[in-house]
Design a protein around this motif. Sequence first.
Motif, short mmCIF file in Angstrom:
data_model
loop_
_atom_site.label_atom_id
_atom_site.label_comp_id
_atom_site.label_asym_id
_atom_site.label_seq_id
_atom_site.Cartn_x
_atom_site.Cartn_y
_atom_site.Cartn_z
N TRP A 246 0.83 -1.20 0.00
CA TRP A 246 0.00 0.00 0.00
C TRP A 246 0.86 1.24 0.00
O TRP A 246 2.00 1.23 0.48
CB TRP A 246 -0.91 0.02 1.24
N LYS A 247 0.32 2.34 -0.55
CA LYS A 247 1.02 3.63 -0.55
C LYS A 247 0.02 4.73 -0.20
O LYS A 247 -1.17 4.63 -0.47
CB LYS A 247 1.65 3.90 -1.92
N LEU A 248 0.55 5.78 0.43
CA LEU A 248 -0.28 6.92 0.81
C LEU A 248 -0.54 7.80 -0.41
O LEU A 248 0.37 8.15 -1.15
CB LEU A 248 0.44 7.74 1.89
N ASN A 249 -1.83 8.12 -0.62
CA ASN A 249 -2.22 9.08 -1.66
C ASN A 249 -2.05 10.48 -1.10
O ASN A 249 -2.84 10.93 -0.26
CB ASN A 249 -3.66 8.83 -2.10
N LYS A 250 -1.02 11.19 -1.55
CA LYS A 250 -0.70 12.49 -0.96
C LYS A 250 -1.62 13.61 -1.42
O LYS A 250 -1.55 14.72 -0.89
CB LYS A 250 0.76 12.83 -1.26
N THR A 251 -2.48 13.32 -2.39
CA THR A 251 -3.45 14.34 -2.83
C THR A 251 -4.76 14.22 -2.05
O THR A 251 -5.57 15.15 -2.08
CB THR A 251 -3.74 14.21 -4.33
N GLY A 252 -4.97 13.11 -1.38
CA GLY A 252 -6.20 12.91 -0.62
C GLY A 252 -6.08 13.48 0.78
O GLY A 252 -5.60 12.82 1.70
N VAL A 253 -6.49 14.73 0.98
CA VAL A 253 -6.31 15.42 2.24
C VAL A 253 -7.63 15.96 2.74
O VAL A 253 -8.50 16.34 1.94
CB VAL A 253 -5.26 16.55 2.09
N ASN A 254 -7.82 15.99 4.04
CA ASN A 254 -9.01 16.61 4.61
C ASN A 254 -8.62 17.45 5.83
O ASN A 254 -7.52 17.29 6.39
CB ASN A 254 -10.06 15.55 5.00
#
Length: 579
Positions: A336-344
């Motif tokens: 798995w990898k972190l989606n760095k565009t998915g921010v809240n």
Amino acid sequence: MRKFFVFCLLSIGLKAAAQKTPFELSGKIETTTYTEAISYYENLAKAYPEAKLFSYGHTDFGKPLHVLVLSDDQVFDPALIRKSNKRVLLINNGIHPGEPEGIDASMMLARDLLKARKLPKDVVICIIPIYNIDGSFNRSGTSRANQNGPVTYGFRGNSKNLDLNRDFIKTDSKNSATFQLIFNTWQPEIFVDTHTSNGADYQYVMTLIPTQKDKLNPILSDYLTKTLVPDLYTGMEKLGYPMIPYVNSIGETPESGITGFIDPPRYSTGYTTLHNTIGFMPETHMLKSYDLRVDATYKLLQTYIQVVERDARIIGENKRKADEFVAAQKEFPLEWKLNKTGVNDLTFKGFEAGQKPSTVSGADRLYYDSSKPYTKTIKEWNKFEPALSVQKPVAYVIPKAWDRVIALLKLNQVKLRELKSDQKIAVDNYYIGDFKTGTRPYEGHYLHSGVKVNTIPQKLQYYTGDYVVYVNQPTNRYIIETLEPQATDSYFNWNFFDSILDMKEHYSAYVFEDTATELLKNNPDLKNKLEAKKASDAEFAKNAAAQLDFVYKNSDYYEKTHNRYPVARLVTDVKLDLK
């Protein structure tokens, strides 16, 4: 009449003895020892027919693991409990005995539920008093240098100096094997593993790590994110303990933003995810007073019970659907990898941070000023995506020699079939093409990562008693994430198969030079392959030993088992002679 009177006095005495925990008797500054905890639970089980204390297996310390089971209708058979469509909530305490809030909170909670006759009707509660028994005996008040109490507590490592919350797949400890026996016997739908945090300072007493939502089965994830987690937050807010996600800062302080926690199967909640169980790691804040940390844990466990009781039918139905989904699932993520565009945005209650000269070094050092609380909006990145996936095979074929692998699969209720006779089977074999290995040991292993494989179809000889694991089971995730070598916590990465990485035969160069000459003379394709390699690789063209080795490794003299991963993939559903 006299006997009845004596019995009543004895019963009252047992219940009175169970009224106060060692934590309460200390003025809420000390945590319970292992001996005190087991004695306390034994007294509870004697005093209340709705409680039963079980012991299972062994630990590295030589003692069994205990489980206190609370059942309102006094049914303590896991099969009957499942048949009656009740939920099971499993609470694990003291995996890190220096983080003991759950040990003390669970004792008080069990007593209060029994005393008030408030056990839930549709939920059976299972409590492991202290999981790392070994570490709980290694007590001091200094091993957690940043922590505010209790007076003394246990040590993170067990008797083998293993961190047991890194041991769920590799199972180097007897503790882990016994836990897996307990887990797969009781098959909880919800699992809670109590902890204490390290890291930044902030206003919250309790933080929460749920099973990573994107790794969890979608059916379960939907309920987790839309109902269970929001209701836990709402419930704790009402009880005076507002919560925040575990503060995994991307910079020096939380204002820089936080990320979600990815929990591979080495961790307790990563392990439970493989079985479609929703897991949680509640983490109280190390700097808050111990009595507050225990109270927050107590109230959070209360809240779990209330929500699970309320949603018992939904939780059971979700688990059933998730098991069916996984049994039929075709593609499985391995990394798995972190989606760095998915921010809240996240409302966060912290303390102002600053810099001041260190009295040790004179250099600037970080500090938090608890007299300056703030409420700010910070960023949270908590969307993870598959970095690598695999299509499942029909089955895996495992030679019986790999008995440790077989034993762990069986322990996790994976169904295995045995070959009834010797037979050749057409399979896809992985050859390990490349991998990285840590330069320092990690939990007793030099852990592999970055595995690259080459797939080669072969027809191999297998023998009576070798195993076939069909990938059509609710345990598919456990099967695939342990047997696929590229998976983060695969058996391969934990060094179960390192013997295949060694060559067992070789050659004397002065003898094989003549053999190589004959091979090149009689095999134009091999000669052309060698010349092409020399033409494309200048260093290789200057290295005589490498060229001889190239001829050897492209000949029949080279052993076919070198780097061949021993667990083969059956990709065609052929009829096998099985027991």
